[in-house]
Motif scaffolding. Structure first.
Motif, PDB file in Angstrom:
ATOM      1  N   ARG A 249     -13.638 -16.325  32.683  1.00 44.67           N
ATOM      2  CA  ARG A 249     -14.566 -17.322  32.010  1.00 44.67           C
ATOM      3  C   ARG A 249     -13.829 -19.527  31.854  1.00 44.67           C
ATOM      4  O   ARG A 249     -12.901 -19.737  31.742  1.00 44.67           O
ATOM      5  CB  ARG A 249     -14.578 -17.184  31.120  1.00 44.67           C
ATOM      6  CG  ARG A 249     -14.400 -17.412  29.425  1.00 44.67           C
ATOM      7  CD  ARG A 249     -15.071 -16.769  28.838  1.00 44.67           C
ATOM      8  NE  ARG A 249     -15.855 -17.347  27.863  1.00 44.67           N
ATOM      9  CZ  ARG A 249     -16.077 -18.724  27.069  1.00 44.67           C
ATOM     10  NH1 ARG A 249     -14.201 -19.411  26.804  1.00 44.67           N
ATOM     11  NH2 ARG A 249     -17.044 -19.883  26.814  1.00 44.67           N
TER      12      ARG A 249
ATOM     13  N   GLY B 157     -22.640 -10.339  30.756  1.00 43.66           N
ATOM     14  CA  GLY B 157     -22.424 -10.700  32.099  1.00 43.66           C
ATOM     15  C   GLY B 157     -20.558 -10.139  32.353  1.00 43.66           C
ATOM     16  O   GLY B 157     -20.545 -10.141  33.337  1.00 43.66           O
ATOM     17  N   MET B 158     -19.961  -9.651  30.711  1.00 43.57           N
ATOM     18  CA  MET B 158     -18.722  -8.550  31.345  1.00 43.57           C
ATOM     19  C   MET B 158     -19.648  -7.515  32.392  1.00 43.57           C
ATOM     20  O   MET B 158     -18.617  -6.557  33.002  1.00 43.57           O
ATOM     21  CB  MET B 158     -18.375  -8.098  29.894  1.00 43.57           C
ATOM     22  CG  MET B 158     -17.346  -9.388  29.451  1.00 43.57           C
ATOM     23  SD  MET B 158     -16.507 -10.154  30.770  1.00 43.57           S
ATOM     24  CE  MET B 158     -14.976  -8.892  30.517  1.00 43.57           C
TER      25      MET B 158
ATOM     26  N   PRO C 224     -20.615 -19.492  31.263  1.00 44.99           N
ATOM     27  CA  PRO C 224     -21.936 -19.700  30.586  1.00 44.99           C
ATOM     28  C   PRO C 224     -22.084 -20.591  30.711  1.00 44.99           C
ATOM     29  O   PRO C 224     -21.493 -21.518  29.763  1.00 44.99           O
ATOM     30  CB  PRO C 224     -20.959 -19.171  29.168  1.00 44.99           C
ATOM     31  CG  PRO C 224     -19.539 -18.962  29.791  1.00 44.99           C
ATOM     32  CD  PRO C 224     -19.108 -18.751  30.851  1.00 44.99           C
TER      33      PRO C 224
ATOM     34  N   LEU D 268     -16.440 -15.968  35.504  1.00 46.47           N
ATOM     35  CA  LEU D 268     -18.221 -16.208  34.605  1.00 46.47           C
ATOM     36  C   LEU D 268     -17.949 -18.095  34.063  1.00 46.47           C
ATOM     37  O   LEU D 268     -16.904 -17.989  32.961  1.00 46.47           O
ATOM     38  CB  LEU D 268     -18.288 -15.833  33.588  1.00 46.47           C
ATOM     39  CG  LEU D 268     -18.070 -13.930  33.491  1.00 46.47           C
ATOM     40  CD1 LEU D 268     -18.058 -13.138  32.319  1.00 46.47           C
ATOM     41  CD2 LEU D 268     -18.686 -13.283  34.621  1.00 46.47           C
TER      42      LEU D 268
ATOM     43  N   ALA E 211     -11.665 -13.655  30.375  1.00 48.99           N
ATOM     44  CA  ALA E 211     -12.775 -13.350  29.849  1.00 48.99           C
ATOM     45  C   ALA E 211     -12.885 -12.400  29.107  1.00 48.99           C
ATOM     46  O   ALA E 211     -12.624 -11.064  28.659  1.00 48.99           O
ATOM     47  CB  ALA E 211     -13.897 -12.939  30.633  1.00 48.99           C
ATOM     48  N   ARG E 212     -13.287 -12.625  27.534  1.00 45.71           N
ATOM     49  CA  ARG E 212     -13.453 -11.676  26.747  1.00 45.71           C
ATOM     50  C   ARG E 212     -15.343 -11.640  26.055  1.00 45.71           C
ATOM     51  O   ARG E 212     -15.206 -13.369  25.681  1.00 45.71           O
ATOM     52  CB  ARG E 212     -12.663 -11.321  25.707  1.00 45.71           C
ATOM     53  CG  ARG E 212     -11.749 -12.809  25.035  1.00 45.71           C
ATOM     54  CD  ARG E 212     -10.317 -12.180  24.135  1.00 45.71           C
ATOM     55  NE  ARG E 212      -9.070 -12.040  25.177  1.00 45.71           N
ATOM     56  CZ  ARG E 212      -9.349 -10.888  25.140  1.00 45.71           C
ATOM     57  NH1 ARG E 212      -9.522  -9.739  24.461  1.00 45.71           N
ATOM     58  NH2 ARG E 212      -8.072 -11.148  26.032  1.00 45.71           N
ATOM     59  N   GLU E 213     -15.698 -10.622  25.450  1.00 42.16           N
ATOM     60  CA  GLU E 213     -16.131 -11.001  24.411  1.00 42.16           C
ATOM     61  C   GLU E 213     -16.104 -11.664  23.336  1.00 42.16           C
ATOM     62  O   GLU E 213     -15.115 -11.405  22.616  1.00 42.16           O
ATOM     63  CB  GLU E 213     -17.087  -9.362  24.006  1.00 42.16           C
ATOM     64  CG  GLU E 213     -18.087  -8.466  25.290  1.00 42.16           C
ATOM     65  CD  GLU E 213     -18.681  -9.078  26.201  1.00 42.16           C
ATOM     66  OE1 GLU E 213     -19.385 -10.176  25.493  1.00 42.16           O
ATOM     67  OE2 GLU E 213     -20.088  -8.662  26.541  1.00 42.16           O
TER      68      GLU E 213
ATOM     69  N   CYS F 198     -17.199  -3.409  28.577  1.00 46.30           N
ATOM     70  CA  CYS F 198     -17.595  -4.586  28.758  1.00 46.30           C
ATOM     71  C   CYS F 198     -15.897  -5.656  27.962  1.00 46.30           C
ATOM     72  O   CYS F 198     -15.744  -6.340  27.429  1.00 46.30           O
ATOM     73  CB  CYS F 198     -18.502  -5.658  27.696  1.00 46.30           C
ATOM     74  SG  CYS F 198     -20.082  -5.006  27.920  1.00 46.30           S
TER      75      CYS F 198
ATOM     76  N   ILE G 168     -19.143 -13.797  25.052  1.00 44.09           N
ATOM     77  CA  ILE G 168     -18.640 -14.162  26.436  1.00 44.09           C
ATOM     78  C   ILE G 168     -18.998 -15.994  25.822  1.00 44.09           C
ATOM     79  O   ILE G 168     -18.027 -17.201  26.215  1.00 44.09           O
ATOM     80  CB  ILE G 168     -19.269 -14.377  27.571  1.00 44.09           C
ATOM     81  CG1 ILE G 168     -18.867 -13.311  28.126  1.00 44.09           C
ATOM     82  CG2 ILE G 168     -19.547 -15.496  28.524  1.00 44.09           C
ATOM     83  CD1 ILE G 168     -17.584 -13.639  28.991  1.00 44.09           C
ATOM     84  N   HIS G 169     -20.083 -16.466  25.117  1.00 41.49           N
ATOM     85  CA  HIS G 169     -20.621 -17.385  24.678  1.00 41.49           C
ATOM     86  C   HIS G 169     -20.316 -18.133  23.257  1.00 41.49           C
ATOM     87  O   HIS G 169     -21.167 -18.623  23.054  1.00 41.49           O
ATOM     88  CB  HIS G 169     -22.190 -17.860  24.894  1.00 41.49           C
ATOM     89  CG  HIS G 169     -22.682 -17.100  26.049  1.00 41.49           C
ATOM     90  ND1 HIS G 169     -23.117 -16.587  27.300  1.00 41.49           N
ATOM     91  CD2 HIS G 169     -23.470 -18.270  26.939  1.00 41.49           C
ATOM     92  CE1 HIS G 169     -23.327 -17.279  27.692  1.00 41.49           C
ATOM     93  NE2 HIS G 169     -23.737 -18.427  27.305  1.00 41.49           N
TER      94      HIS G 169
ATOM     95  N   TRP H 219     -26.942 -19.349  31.912  1.00 45.16           N
ATOM     96  CA  TRP H 219     -24.738 -19.016  31.751  1.00 45.16           C
ATOM     97  C   TRP H 219     -25.172 -19.201  33.413  1.00 45.16           C
ATOM     98  O   TRP H 219     -25.237 -18.286  34.520  1.00 45.16           O
ATOM     99  CB  TRP H 219     -23.926 -18.651  31.317  1.00 45.16           C
ATOM    100  CG  TRP H 219     -24.249 -17.161  31.136  1.00 45.16           C
ATOM    101  CD1 TRP H 219     -25.113 -16.456  30.132  1.00 45.16           C
ATOM    102  CD2 TRP H 219     -23.796 -15.526  31.911  1.00 45.16           C
ATOM    103  NE1 TRP H 219     -25.267 -15.169  30.931  1.00 45.16           N
ATOM    104  CE2 TRP H 219     -24.099 -14.672  31.820  1.00 45.16           C
ATOM    105  CE3 TRP H 219     -22.939 -15.808  33.092  1.00 45.16           C
ATOM    106  CZ2 TRP H 219     -23.992 -13.593  32.024  1.00 45.16           C
ATOM    107  CZ3 TRP H 219     -22.487 -14.151  33.670  1.00 45.16           C
ATOM    108  CH2 TRP H 219     -23.047 -13.386  33.077  1.00 45.16           C
TER     109      TRP H 219
END
Length: 262
Positions: free
Chosen positions: A34, A63-64, A84, A82, A44-46, A26, A48-49, A257
């Motif tokens: 994203r 997602g990742m 979301p 991505l 994008a990085r965690e 991830c 994501i939301h 997403w």
């Protein structure tokens, strides 16, 4: 999809907290972007939301790991975006056409469409629909309506949809909702089953490693259905310079997403 992997209840503070652990599958990748809440493309990085499901504590979702798995298995795939849209704890009737969440989803998808062409949607939702027998009985009809309306509004009548069949639920009608998900008989709607994946101590949300595995399962399902993309080994990773060939994937895990690949 919003991701609750690594999120636990802290008895000392009385709040939910994320442990901050991001597994290798991830980690950020220079080819993964994203669409932020303010409709800007960012790395994008965690989680994501974090700015979409903003009233809840977000952790690791699929997602990742999905995006990284696609790029690992097809290094020439090109940049992935991505998109979301997930909101945790929501029922299928909240995603019907005309509702706020549906309208926001379509708006974000249309914005993403300016950069490419839709290829697929990922969907994981339904735990909240296991509480009421009526909701469980109406789930199949509501889900079909949602899929058909979304395809119509995105002008993508054969958009491939990859649906995750429930691993758990908030109420007693889990098997009824699972059966409805398995019985969806629409063109280009495929499923992966999350039932065997491990859950957090709340017995509702997938663990971090389960989320990682789910993302990999979805990547396998996607790559198994779609033609192998042909791109240059020197494809640009800046969204403003990318030539659009693209995948969009929408996911709902009690939420929703979209994911785009450029």
């Amino acid at each position: 999809m919003a991701g609750r992997g690594g999120v636990t209840f802290d008895a000392s503070t009385g709040v939910l907290t994320w442990d901050g652990v991001v597994p290798p599958q991830c980690q950020p990748n220079p080819s993964i972007f994203r669409l932020s809440a303010n409709l800007a493309w960012v790395p994008a990085r965690e989680p994501i939301h974090a700015d979409i499901d903003s009233t809840k504590t977000d952790g690791i979702g699929p997602g990742m790991s999905f995006a990284n798995a696609v790029l690992t298995k097809n290094p020439n795939f090109g940049p992935i975006g991505l998109v979301p849209c997930a909101v945790g704890g929501t029922a299928i009737n909240e995603w019907q056409k005309g509702e706020f969440l549906y309208d926001r989803l379509v708006k974000r998808a249309q914005m993403a469409q300016q950069s490419g062409v839709y290829k697929a949607m990922l969907w994981y939702q339904g735990e909240a629909d296991t509480i009421s027998q009526e909701d469980a009985e109406l789930y199949e009809v509501r889900l079909k309506t949602f899929f058909n309306d979304l395809r119509s509004d995105l002008n993508a009548p054969t958009l491939p949809i990859f649906q995750v069949v429930l691993a758990s639920g908030e109420g007693p009608y889990i098997e009824e909702v699972r059966e409805a998900q398995l019985n969806i008989s629409l063109q280009n709607v495929k499923f992966v089953d999350a039932k065997a994946l491990p859950l957090e101590p709340d017995r509702l949300h997938l663990t971090t490693q389960a989320q990682v595995r789910l993302g990999e399962m979805l990547a396998d399902a996607y790559l198994g259905l779609m033609p192998r993309p042909v791109t240059s080994n020197n494809a640009p990773t800046n969204f403003s310079t990318c030539v659009a060939r693209f995948l969009i994937i929408a996911q709902l895990l009690r939420c929703l997403w979209l994911i785009l690949s450029f």
